[in-house]
Design a protein around this motif. Sequence first.
Motif: not given
Length: 332
Positions: A24, A29, A48, A55-57, A90, A99, A101-102
């Motif tokens: 990350a 990130y 998470r 935002e989050s991933v 990602y 990593i 998309e959440d």
Amino acid sequence: MREHAPLSADPPLPPEFSGLLRLAQRSGYAPLSVEVLPGDVGRRRYVRLPLAGGESVLGVVYPSEEDDARRRWLAAREHLSPRIRVPALYAEDDSGNQILEDFGAEDLASRLASKPAERARWLDRAAAMGETIAEIPDPRINAPFDAAFFFRELDLAREAVFDLWLGEPLDAEERIAHDDWAESLAYEIEAHPRVLCHRDFHGNNLFPAGEEVAAIDFQDLRSGPDSYDLASLLWERTTLEWMTEETGSIVVRRFVERRGLERTAFSRRFDRVLLQRAWKVCGTFARAVAQGKGPVYRWYLPRELALVRRLLVGGADCAFQKVFESRLAALC
């Protein structure tokens, strides 16, 4: 080199996530914290990662023994992504870390349970996604469903319900009735028209994403009966508390109309596939209860048994139907 503040995790972060956090940070990130999420039936682990700006991933860790599942997930994602909403990838590394998309904490099951006024709209959208998947050619990532697979699921259900949960195995005559029924049903649904199936097309693997539905956990997609995913969507454990035959029939009717299918024949196929799935799920719940895995399965099991009872309709079901009535009807 950019410095990152220490991450907070409650409970403390397990060491298997250290490689994921390095990925990350290498990918730009900077998580503010780490939320360890419940796992699934495999050994994949999920977190998470909240970011600045709200935002989050999602982070996923595949242990080495799950490398085949990771490979199939990547192949299925590539195949599906031009047609349906799936998570963006990602970043990943060679150690099984990803990593993604959440889509958020609220899955479709939660949305349907908490907002009855929105059920018709979201069920229709999810069914439309099922239609799109059915139109996609089979990439042959996994072996197709066949009668041996369906029979094995039914036989495991028999063992779980009668042997493990009730502690009262079927006698020789009852066992023949069950096995003849299970074999007949397995071959019957193997012969249904075939389409590509998600394989686990239910509310915990679907997410509201704006005004559309997004899908996860699609690594097991394969060729199977044309009603399989719709049966999974409408009559899974997450819908048992509120689903009715009327609600289900409306979704089936619209699905049939949009796909240009003959309604009576499809509805018959739907019920037969649903019967196989319902008895299989009874086995899953019964095994969980026998293993002491929590009261939630004790709540689900009588409702799933009642669904099986409704779908046993005589004819080829007659012999096992008698066994079911004598052994299980009082538990529904």
